[in-house]
Enzyme design. Structure first.
Site, PDB file in Angstrom:
ATOM      1  N   LYS A 253       1.142  -1.327   0.114  1.00 25.26           N
ATOM      2  CA  LYS A 253       0.672  -0.015   0.084  1.00 25.26           C
ATOM      3  C   LYS A 253       0.672   1.253   0.213  1.00 25.26           C
ATOM      4  O   LYS A 253       1.897   1.379   0.566  1.00 25.26           O
ATOM      5  CB  LYS A 253      -1.110  -0.037   0.823  1.00 25.26           C
ATOM      6  CG  LYS A 253      -1.812   0.618   1.011  1.00 25.26           C
ATOM      7  CD  LYS A 253      -2.072   1.825   2.442  1.00 25.26           C
ATOM      8  CE  LYS A 253      -2.998   3.276   2.082  1.00 25.26           C
ATOM      9  NZ  LYS A 253      -2.131   4.016   1.803  1.00 25.26           N
TER      10      LYS A 253
ATOM     11  N   GLU B  21       9.738   1.219  11.514  1.00 28.26           N
ATOM     12  CA  GLU B  21      10.426   1.972  11.027  1.00 28.26           C
ATOM     13  C   GLU B  21       9.413   3.268  11.028  1.00 28.26           C
ATOM     14  O   GLU B  21       8.432   4.189  10.422  1.00 28.26           O
ATOM     15  CB  GLU B  21      11.610   2.330   9.226  1.00 28.26           C
ATOM     16  CG  GLU B  21      12.408   2.823   9.646  1.00 28.26           C
ATOM     17  CD  GLU B  21      11.957   4.290   9.047  1.00 28.26           C
ATOM     18  OE1 GLU B  21      12.056   5.079   9.891  1.00 28.26           O
ATOM     19  OE2 GLU B  21      12.041   3.979   7.755  1.00 28.26           O
TER      20      GLU B  21
ATOM     21  N   CYS C  12      12.706  11.069   8.630  1.00 33.12           N
ATOM     22  CA  CYS C  12      12.713  10.892   9.872  1.00 33.12           C
ATOM     23  C   CYS C  12      14.111  11.026  10.589  1.00 33.12           C
ATOM     24  O   CYS C  12      14.057  10.469  11.916  1.00 33.12           O
ATOM     25  CB  CYS C  12      11.869   8.953   9.648  1.00 33.12           C
ATOM     26  SG  CYS C  12      12.690   7.869   9.357  1.00 33.12           S
TER      27      CYS C  12
ATOM     28  N   GLU D 108       8.547  15.312  16.630  1.00 35.27           N
ATOM     29  CA  GLU D 108       9.519  15.305  15.117  1.00 35.27           C
ATOM     30  C   GLU D 108       8.789  16.756  14.296  1.00 35.27           C
ATOM     31  O   GLU D 108       7.785  16.933  14.622  1.00 35.27           O
ATOM     32  CB  GLU D 108       9.452  14.109  14.158  1.00 35.27           C
ATOM     33  CG  GLU D 108       8.886  13.699  13.393  1.00 35.27           C
ATOM     34  CD  GLU D 108       8.882  12.268  13.637  1.00 35.27           C
ATOM     35  OE1 GLU D 108      10.565  12.851  13.085  1.00 35.27           O
ATOM     36  OE2 GLU D 108       8.838  11.413  12.302  1.00 35.27           O
TER      37      GLU D 108
HETATM   38  C1  SIN Z   1      12.977   7.914   6.134  1.00 33.01           C
HETATM   39  O1  SIN Z   1      12.626   7.063   6.246  1.00 33.01           O
HETATM   40  O2  SIN Z   1      12.438   9.224   6.712  1.00 33.01           O
HETATM   41  C2  SIN Z   1      14.555   8.274   6.076  1.00 33.01           C
HETATM   42  C3  SIN Z   1      14.574   7.730   4.743  1.00 33.01           C
HETATM   43  C4  SIN Z   1      15.908   7.396   4.537  1.00 33.01           C
HETATM   44  O3  SIN Z   1      16.827   8.328   5.032  1.00 33.01           O
HETATM   45  O4  SIN Z   1      16.218   6.051   3.704  1.00 33.01           O
END
Ligand code: SIN
Length: 491
Positions: free
Chosen positions: A185, A260, A294, A391
């Protein structure tokens, strides 16, 4: 340089359909979702608004495709992935144009992300051939122990809008290399990247049902994935709030989980750091993708003795950033993804100013209007401010001051998140003390860019479970099966 709009009108990769069982299909009820360009707010296309029924059919298709796909020799799966890698790189320009149109990031960043995403296909095409087991000395002389690795099975993959290509392949390539089949998705904000990549996968020879893409809003699709006992694994990238919900739902069918989730990365600059290096790295870490990453530095801790010099040098660099539509060649910061993202940035700044921070540069929406925000530096940030705990996911760099190493470590760890951290120092003893004390899954030392295909990406604490990329990444899609063999019976 090709014109972005012309590239988009000419491409045959922006299909307005979902992909189930090797067929491009509409939603059962014909409903469509608008996809907008965050730069202009204009609709760039529509995709099917699918739900539980289409997801269920995609799961059935993935189940049906599993036996043949997992039975292939690793080298055969690898060959398909390598063809896919080549096709993605051959289409780098159009894929980047699609990404900029629906996600907003500058074209140069989008091109970089296509190559970065493709690097996962190449990496896992090779890793497919290195799924090793073990032989273990058994407790008795007439016994033999063999440990085998098997694909988990059907995987539900849920990817976000901020890296719609890299995170597609960080998950899909690992799953397919391991011999799993997939229902994916994409974010409802950025479905066309996934659609284009799936079409290239089809052309590369990914068999029908091995990869399915279900477009639509999260609730129905997510529920169907979570409730299905056929789906043995979920990999999700997104907020900690949603990750916790998925973890709870997964308990009903005891699925393997990779999560993640959110971060709140500290970036710590010591007095002995090289200011030029620290500023360049901070720019990469903080302002890549307009701060919508992130692993972005969210809290920048600067030691007393270097605070003013660092603040001045960072300001100089930030004021050189050029805000605008991502398809303009000199633009380095695109728009934020949606109005809610702009509102959050504004809220964090207002809260910080009310609690004693001062604006060094920026601090408000950009004169271009819409979803553009001026890159911002705040001085005198403190732990009481909202941005110290949540964040911001936008182009705001708050500078916190610290005096001692112990204080920096305590402040950096004062969060429930544990994704990434960055440390700038020339003292090797301090470097080791810091990397051991910081509670995060990844640490950049004198380096602001830590993401690549060869290293294990992931967090600890409430930033997630599992790792992506590297040889660890394929393990997430494998189960361990142990055989105890009595040799005497075989004789
Ligand atoms: C994220 O998942 O925002 C980071 C992506 C990355 O730096 O690979």
């Amino acid at each position: 340089m090709p014109d972005n709009k012309e590239t988009l009108t000419q491409t045959d990769l922006m299909l307005s359909m979902g992909f189930v069982g090797g067929e491009w299909i509409p939603a059962d009820d014909g409903k469509m979702l608008d996809v907008t360009d965050p730069a202009s707010g204009k609709i760039i296309g529509r995709v099917p608004d699918m739900g539980a029924a289409e997801t269920q059919r995609a799961i059935v298709a993935a189940e049906a495709a599993l036996p043949a796909w997992r039975a292939l020799a690793a080298k055969e799966r690898s060959a398909v992935l390598k063809r896919w890698h080549a096709l993605v790189m051959d289409h780098q320009e159009v894929l980047a144009a699609i990404m900029t149109a629906e996600q907003g990031k500058p074209l140069a960043e989008a091109r970089g992300e296509i190559a970065y995403g493709a690097s996962f296909i190449e990496w896992f095409a090779e890793e497919a051939k290195r799924v090793y087991g073990d032989t273990i000395p058994a407790p008795r002389a007439d016994q033999r122990i063999i440990v085998q690795k098997h694909p988990v099975g059907v995987c539900g993959l849920i990817i976000p809008w901020n890296f719609p290509s890299a995170l597609f392949h960080r998950k899909v390539a690992a799953a397919l290399a391991a011999g799993c089949t997939v229902v994916l998705k994409p974010s409802e904000f950025t479905p066309f990247c996934a659609i284009a990549l799936a079409e290239l996968g089809r052309r590369a020879g990914v068999p029908a049902g091995v990869l399915n893409v279900v477009t639509g809003m999260p609730t129905g699709i997510g529920r169907a994935m979570m409730e299905s006992s056929a789906v043995r694994k979920i990999s999700f990238t997104g907020s900690t709030r949603v990750g916790k919900l998925l973890l709870e739902q997964a308990s009903q069918t005891v699925k393997k989980m990779s999560l993640e989730l959110g971060g709140n990365a500290p970036l710590i600059v010591f007095d002995d750091a090289d200011v030029k290096t620290a500023v360049a790295a901070c720019m990469n870490s903080k302002f890549r993708n307009a701060g919508q990453t992130c692993v972005c530095a969210n809290r920048i801790f600067v030691q007393d003795g270097i605070y003013d010099a660092f603040s001045r040098a960072l300001t100089e660099a930030v004021e050189k950033l050029r805000v605008g539509p991502g398809d303009q060649s000199d633009v380095t910061i695109g728009p934020l993804i949606n109005d809610a993202a702009v509102a959050k940035v504004e809220r964090h700044i207002a809260d910080a100013l009310a609690k004693g921070a001062t604006v060094v540069t920026g601090g408000q929406r950009h004169a271009l209007g819409g979803r553009y925000f001026t890159p911002t530096i705040l001085r005198d940030a403190t732990a009481e401010m909202e941005l110290a705990h949540d964040e911001t996911f936008g182009p705001v760099a708050p500078l916190f001051r610290f005096k001692t190493e112990a204080e920096a470590i305590a402040k950096a760890n004062d969060t429930q998140y544990g994704l990434a951290a960055y440390v700038f120092t020339r003292d090797i003893d301090r470097m080791f003390r810091l990397t051991e004390a910081l509670e995060t899954g990844m640490i950049g030392v004198n380096e602001g860019l830590i993401s690549n295909e060869v290293a294990p990406f992931g967090g600890i604490k409430e930033s997630g479970l599992g790792r992506e990329g590297s040889y660890h990444g394929i393990e997430e899609y494998l189960e361990t099966k142990y055989l105890m063999i009595s040799v005497s019976l075989c004789a």
